[in-house]
Write a protein that holds these residues in place. Structure first.
Motif, mmCIF file in Angstrom:
data_model
loop_
_atom_site.group_PDB
_atom_site.id
_atom_site.type_symbol
_atom_site.label_atom_id
_atom_site.label_comp_id
_atom_site.label_asym_id
_atom_site.label_seq_id
_atom_site.Cartn_x
_atom_site.Cartn_y
_atom_site.Cartn_z
ATOM 1 N N ALA A 1 0.814 -1.215 0.000
ATOM 2 C CA ALA A 1 0.000 0.000 0.000
ATOM 3 C C ALA A 1 0.850 1.269 0.000
ATOM 4 N N ASN A 2 2.174 1.098 0.001
ATOM 5 C CA ASN A 2 3.118 2.220 0.020
ATOM 6 C C ASN A 2 2.912 3.109 1.259
ATOM 7 N N ASP A 3 2.574 2.483 2.387
ATOM 8 C CA ASP A 3 2.356 3.192 3.647
ATOM 9 C C ASP A 3 3.650 3.155 4.464
ATOM 10 N N MET A 4 4.546 4.092 4.196
ATOM 11 C CA MET A 4 5.854 4.093 4.826
ATOM 12 C C MET A 4 5.778 4.352 6.333
ATOM 13 N N ALA B 1 20.575 -12.440 11.571
ATOM 14 C CA ALA B 1 20.557 -12.017 10.163
ATOM 15 C C ALA B 1 19.280 -11.250 9.839
ATOM 16 N N PHE B 2 18.144 -11.732 10.342
ATOM 17 C CA PHE B 2 16.877 -11.040 10.114
ATOM 18 C C PHE B 2 16.919 -9.646 10.733
ATOM 19 N N HIS B 3 17.391 -9.562 11.965
ATOM 20 C CA HIS B 3 17.496 -8.275 12.657
ATOM 21 C C HIS B 3 18.404 -7.318 11.895
ATOM 22 N N ASP B 4 19.569 -7.798 11.473
ATOM 23 C CA ASP B 4 20.531 -6.935 10.785
ATOM 24 C C ASP B 4 19.989 -6.427 9.456
ATOM 25 N N GLU B 5 19.357 -7.304 8.698
ATOM 26 C CA GLU B 5 18.793 -6.891 7.402
ATOM 27 C C GLU B 5 17.640 -5.914 7.610
ATOM 28 N N LEU B 6 16.777 -6.217 8.556
ATOM 29 C CA LEU B 6 15.649 -5.340 8.855
ATOM 30 C C LEU B 6 16.140 -3.972 9.326
ATOM 31 N N ARG B 7 17.154 -3.979 10.162
ATOM 32 C CA ARG B 7 17.715 -2.725 10.680
ATOM 33 C C ARG B 7 18.310 -1.874 9.559
ATOM 34 N N ALA B 8 18.973 -2.511 8.616
ATOM 35 C CA ALA B 8 19.549 -1.771 7.481
ATOM 36 C C ALA B 8 18.434 -1.132 6.651
ATOM 37 N N ARG B 9 17.353 -1.873 6.414
ATOM 38 C CA ARG B 9 16.215 -1.323 5.642
ATOM 39 C C ARG B 9 15.542 -0.190 6.404
ATOM 40 N N TYR B 10 15.368 -0.390 7.694
ATOM 41 C CA TYR B 10 14.729 0.615 8.536
ATOM 42 C C TYR B 10 15.573 1.899 8.566
ATOM 43 N N ALA B 11 16.869 1.761 8.751
ATOM 44 C CA ALA B 11 17.752 2.934 8.797
ATOM 45 C C ALA B 11 17.688 3.712 7.495
ATOM 46 N N LEU B 12 17.661 3.020 6.388
ATOM 47 C CA LEU B 12 17.563 3.683 5.086
ATOM 48 C C LEU B 12 16.258 4.466 4.982
ATOM 49 N N VAL C 1 14.427 5.671 7.445
ATOM 50 C CA VAL C 1 14.456 6.802 8.361
ATOM 51 C C VAL C 1 15.338 7.925 7.821
ATOM 52 N N GLU C 2 16.509 7.547 7.298
ATOM 53 C CA GLU C 2 17.461 8.546 6.828
ATOM 54 C C GLU C 2 17.051 9.206 5.515
ATOM 55 N N THR C 3 16.476 8.442 4.593
ATOM 56 C CA THR C 3 16.170 8.996 3.266
ATOM 57 C C THR C 3 14.689 9.247 3.038
ATOM 58 N N GLY C 4 13.840 8.632 3.844
ATOM 59 C CA GLY C 4 12.408 8.768 3.630
ATOM 60 C C GLY C 4 11.924 8.022 2.399
ATOM 61 N N GLN C 5 12.724 7.051 1.931
ATOM 62 C CA GLN C 5 12.375 6.318 0.722
ATOM 63 C C GLN C 5 12.540 4.816 0.942
ATOM 64 N N TRP C 6 11.842 4.047 0.107
ATOM 65 C CA TRP C 6 12.047 2.612 0.079
ATOM 66 C C TRP C 6 13.366 2.343 -0.612
ATOM 67 N N ALA D 1 15.773 0.903 -3.393
ATOM 68 C CA ALA D 1 15.539 0.791 -4.833
ATOM 69 C C ALA D 1 15.315 -0.658 -5.287
ATOM 70 N N ASP D 2 16.058 -1.606 -4.711
ATOM 71 C CA ASP D 2 15.879 -2.989 -5.165
ATOM 72 C C ASP D 2 14.538 -3.525 -4.669
ATOM 73 N N GLY D 3 13.796 -4.096 -5.588
ATOM 74 C CA GLY D 3 12.446 -4.528 -5.282
ATOM 75 C C GLY D 3 12.341 -5.833 -4.521
ATOM 76 N N ASP D 4 13.421 -6.568 -4.364
ATOM 77 C CA ASP D 4 13.340 -7.880 -3.733
ATOM 78 C C ASP D 4 13.690 -7.858 -2.241
ATOM 79 N N TRP D 5 13.779 -6.693 -1.635
ATOM 80 C CA TRP D 5 14.187 -6.627 -0.237
ATOM 81 C C TRP D 5 13.182 -7.307 0.693
#
Length: 176
Positions: free
Chosen positions: A107-110, A131-142, A144-149, A151-155
């Motif tokens: 739904a693109n509800d960031m 591994a799940f925590h680290d990957e999730l944290r990297a996505r979350y930080a991105l 928060v920092e950029t306000g964007q999803w 770019a790679d669609g398979d995350w």
């Protein structure tokens, strides 16, 4: 008196601001007892070589297992008697939240996705789902920092696979 910060965040800007405010050291959640002892040792100038963090033996685990889960954290939960009480419930909660996250992403509800990702990071950290925590944290930080999803669609697919593998491994190692 030394001040040791505890945070789920570890970005350089936050750490720099904290140092300027007088923070001496940082520990990233979930905190492992040995990391806390090492930090205290550094800050207080005392040796910890004789301190036994754990007198109980831990089962040997392969490098692949260590890459997915924090075996020390899982063993700590086992010693505290929290495996049966926490693990099954937390894994089910994570599964539900992950399903909700997929809906928010679709739904693109960031805003809701960030809130849910933060909750998932806490659960994953508590359980030692490394591994799940680290990957999730990297996505979350991105986000928060950029306000964007990202770019790679398979995350989200990668996160789902990490969760599936972690869930299977945690259940197998604990008998839950």
């Amino acid at each position: 008196m030394p001040v040791i910060a505890l945070s789920a965040r570890s970005d350089e800007a936050m750490m720099s601001e904290a140092r300027e405010a007088g923070i001496n050291d940082f520990l990233i959640k979930p905190v492992q007892s040995i990391k806390l002892l090492e930090s205290l040792s550094r800050q207080l100038g005392i040796a910890i070589k004789d301190v036994r963090v754990d007198a109980l033996p831990t089962p040997q685990a392969s490098a692949a297992v260590h890459a997915l889960i924090d075996v020390a954290r899982l063993d700590s939960l086992r010693r505290l008697g929290l495996i049966k009480a926490d693990l099954a419930h937390a894994l089910e909660d994570m599964r539900t939240k992950f399903g909700q996250l997929a809906g928010y992403v679709a739904a693109n509800d960031m805003g809701r996705a960030k809130t849910l990702m933060h909750a998932l990071m806490g659960l994953a950290g508590h359980l030692g789902a490394r591994a799940f925590h680290d990957e999730l944290r990297a996505r979350y930080a991105l986000m928060v920092e950029t306000g964007q999803w990202r770019a790679d669609g398979d995350w989200l697919l990668k996160l789902r696979q990490l969760f599936t593998d972690t869930d299977r491994l945690l259940r197998a190692r604990t008998g839950v």
